[in-house]
Motif scaffolding. Structure first.
Motif, PDB file in Angstrom:
ATOM      1  N   VAL A  45      24.091  -7.151  13.868  1.00 52.95           N
ATOM      2  CA  VAL A  45      23.432  -7.731  15.043  1.00 52.95           C
ATOM      3  C   VAL A  45      22.388  -6.790  15.637  1.00 52.95           C
ATOM      4  O   VAL A  45      21.796  -7.122  16.671  1.00 52.95           O
ATOM      5  CB  VAL A  45      24.463  -8.120  16.127  1.00 52.95           C
ATOM      6  N   SER A  46      22.120  -5.658  14.993  1.00 50.44           N
ATOM      7  CA  SER A  46      21.054  -4.794  15.477  1.00 50.44           C
ATOM      8  C   SER A  46      19.680  -5.464  15.315  1.00 50.44           C
ATOM      9  O   SER A  46      18.716  -5.086  15.988  1.00 50.44           O
ATOM     10  CB  SER A  46      21.056  -3.457  14.741  1.00 50.44           C
ATOM     11  N   ASP A  47      19.599  -6.460  14.449  1.00 46.53           N
ATOM     12  CA  ASP A  47      18.395  -7.249  14.272  1.00 46.53           C
ATOM     13  C   ASP A  47      18.666  -8.668  14.771  1.00 46.53           C
ATOM     14  O   ASP A  47      19.427  -9.408  14.151  1.00 46.53           O
ATOM     15  CB  ASP A  47      17.995  -7.284  12.801  1.00 46.53           C
ATOM     16  N   PRO A  48      18.080  -9.082  15.901  1.00 44.73           N
ATOM     17  CA  PRO A  48      18.365 -10.391  16.471  1.00 44.73           C
ATOM     18  C   PRO A  48      18.014 -11.562  15.567  1.00 44.73           C
ATOM     19  O   PRO A  48      18.460 -12.693  15.815  1.00 44.73           O
ATOM     20  CB  PRO A  48      17.514 -10.414  17.751  1.00 44.73           C
ATOM     21  N   SER A  49      17.218 -11.327  14.517  1.00 46.96           N
ATOM     22  CA  SER A  49      16.831 -12.427  13.641  1.00 46.96           C
ATOM     23  C   SER A  49      17.921 -12.798  12.644  1.00 46.96           C
ATOM     24  O   SER A  49      17.837 -13.857  12.023  1.00 46.96           O
ATOM     25  CB  SER A  49      15.549 -12.061  12.894  1.00 46.96           C
ATOM     26  N   ARG A  50      18.940 -11.972  12.493  1.00 47.48           N
ATOM     27  CA  ARG A  50      20.004 -12.274  11.531  1.00 47.48           C
ATOM     28  C   ARG A  50      20.912 -13.365  12.078  1.00 47.48           C
ATOM     29  O   ARG A  50      21.195 -13.404  13.270  1.00 47.48           O
ATOM     30  CB  ARG A  50      20.803 -11.017  11.195  1.00 47.48           C
ATOM     31  N   PRO A  51      21.370 -14.255  11.217  1.00 48.57           N
ATOM     32  CA  PRO A  51      22.191 -15.369  11.693  1.00 48.57           C
ATOM     33  C   PRO A  51      23.565 -14.923  12.175  1.00 48.57           C
ATOM     34  O   PRO A  51      24.141 -13.960  11.683  1.00 48.57           O
ATOM     35  CB  PRO A  51      22.319 -16.262  10.450  1.00 48.57           C
ATOM     36  N   VAL A  52      24.073 -15.648  13.160  1.00 51.23           N
ATOM     37  CA  VAL A  52      25.381 -15.378  13.761  1.00 51.23           C
ATOM     38  C   VAL A  52      26.175 -16.680  13.738  1.00 51.23           C
ATOM     39  O   VAL A  52      25.690 -17.731  14.168  1.00 51.23           O
ATOM     40  CB  VAL A  52      25.240 -14.877  15.204  1.00 51.23           C
ATOM     41  N   ALA A  53      27.392 -16.619  13.218  1.00 53.09           N
ATOM     42  CA  ALA A  53      28.273 -17.783  13.191  1.00 53.09           C
ATOM     43  C   ALA A  53      29.319 -17.645  14.289  1.00 53.09           C
ATOM     44  O   ALA A  53      29.731 -16.549  14.646  1.00 53.09           O
ATOM     45  CB  ALA A  53      28.966 -17.899  11.834  1.00 53.09           C
ATOM     46  N   LYS A  54      29.722 -18.780  14.833  1.00 46.89           N
ATOM     47  CA  LYS A  54      30.748 -18.812  15.899  1.00 46.89           C
ATOM     48  C   LYS A  54      31.903 -19.689  15.430  1.00 46.89           C
ATOM     49  O   LYS A  54      31.776 -20.513  14.543  1.00 46.89           O
ATOM     50  CB  LYS A  54      30.148 -19.376  17.184  1.00 46.89           C
ATOM     51  N   GLY A  55      33.036 -19.490  16.116  1.00 46.77           N
ATOM     52  CA  GLY A  55      34.170 -20.358  15.846  1.00 46.77           C
ATOM     53  C   GLY A  55      35.037 -19.866  14.699  1.00 46.77           C
ATOM     54  O   GLY A  55      34.767 -18.856  14.085  1.00 46.77           O
TER      55      GLY A  55
END
Length: 289
Positions: A279-289
């Motif tokens: 997450v140091s690069d905001p462009s990388r995807p993040v999954a939730k749940g």
């Protein structure tokens, strides 16, 4: 003596001759606070007040990480350079063939497993974690001593086996056979809470295996057979060599690495930057749940 390569019991450690073992106290509290700031020295203060006789101290921040490399996107606890780790190990007087035993206050789930994995990374096989940590030593009624221990230094030059870890974010998801296992607590993995990093959630496709599930109610590792079955249930069709472990900063993920090795499932690797690096690069995807 019989070489210990994963876990060692308190009684077994107590029976070793001081000349045959290097004991390393790795107590460190990630969330310790004092005067509104991180209290990074608490573990060392605890060590000075009392520790296993003969144990030297290792700081997660100073000895087992290189915080100066955080700006490179390598997470909150970047790996130390091999030259720096060599200097640390030399300062402890380690020599090839000498048994190493690490312990902490959390059943090996924090810095003790990190040191174990770093030693594996440089080819040291005779490294083990004290099962149950310092609490198990105290519960067994074994002696302690106070103050700092220094050992005659040695001179060793160690090199990392770079095939055993990943730092390249760009290629983390490009192998369909690869299985990411996230060792963080489930609420952090799901993105419901995030007490440390910029954002909560997980790398898309990663599965959750909290490191706390490796331990029983007594704070010691479950049996090798039980751990083997639990990990096989998570791995499904994936071979151990296809597994890449991660956590918040590449520390507690080493507990899952240790548990798999103890269970006879060798060959898994570490995504060293882990979530904080991802997450140091905001462009990388993040999954939730």
């Amino acid at each position: 003596m019989t070489r210990k390569t994963t876990l060692i019991e308190a009684g077994e450690l107590a029976a070793l001759s001081p000349q045959d073992v290097l004991i390393v106290d790795c107590r460190f509290e990630l969330m310790a606070r004092a005067n509104g700031k991180r209290d990074v020295a608490k573990g060392e203060r605890d060590y000075l007040q009392g520790h296993i006789p003969g144990a030297v101290y290792a700081s997660l921040d100073q000895d087992l990480s290189d915080l100066s490399r955080q700006a490179e996107g390598l997470g909150r606890h970047p790996l130390p350079l091999a030259s720096a780790f060599s200097a640390v190990v030399s300062s402890w007087g380690w020599r090839p063939g000498l048994q190493v035993v690490s312990y902490d206050a959390a059943g090996g789930s924090l810095a003790a497993a990190r040191l174990w994995w770093l030693l594996r990374l440089v080819g040291v096989q005779e490294a083990a974690v004290l099962d149950g940590g310092y609490a198990a030593w105290l519960a067994a009624g074994l002696p302690v001593e106070a103050g700092k221990v220094t050992r005659a230094p040695s001179k060793v030059e160690l090199h990392y086996d770079t095939s055993r870890y990943l730092t390249d974010h760009a290629h983390l998801l490009d192998a369909p056979e690869r299985l990411l296992l996230d060792a963080r607590a489930a609420p952090r993995y799901r993105g419901e809470v995030e007490p440390i990093d910029r954002v909560g959630g997980h790398v898309p496709g990663a599965l959750n295996r909290p490191f706390s599930e490796n331990l029983g109610a007594d704070g010691r590792f479950k049996s090798a057979d039980a751990l083997r079955q639990e990990f096989l249930d998570v791995l499904g069709p994936h071979a151990p060599r296809d597994v890449v472990h991660m956590c918040g900063s590449g520390v507690t993920a080493c507990h899952n690495l240790l548990a798999m090795e103890y269970a006879g499932l060798a060959g898994s690797r570490l995504y060293a930057p882990s979530w904080s690096g991802w997450v140091s690069d905001p462009s990388r995807p993040v999954a939730k749940g």
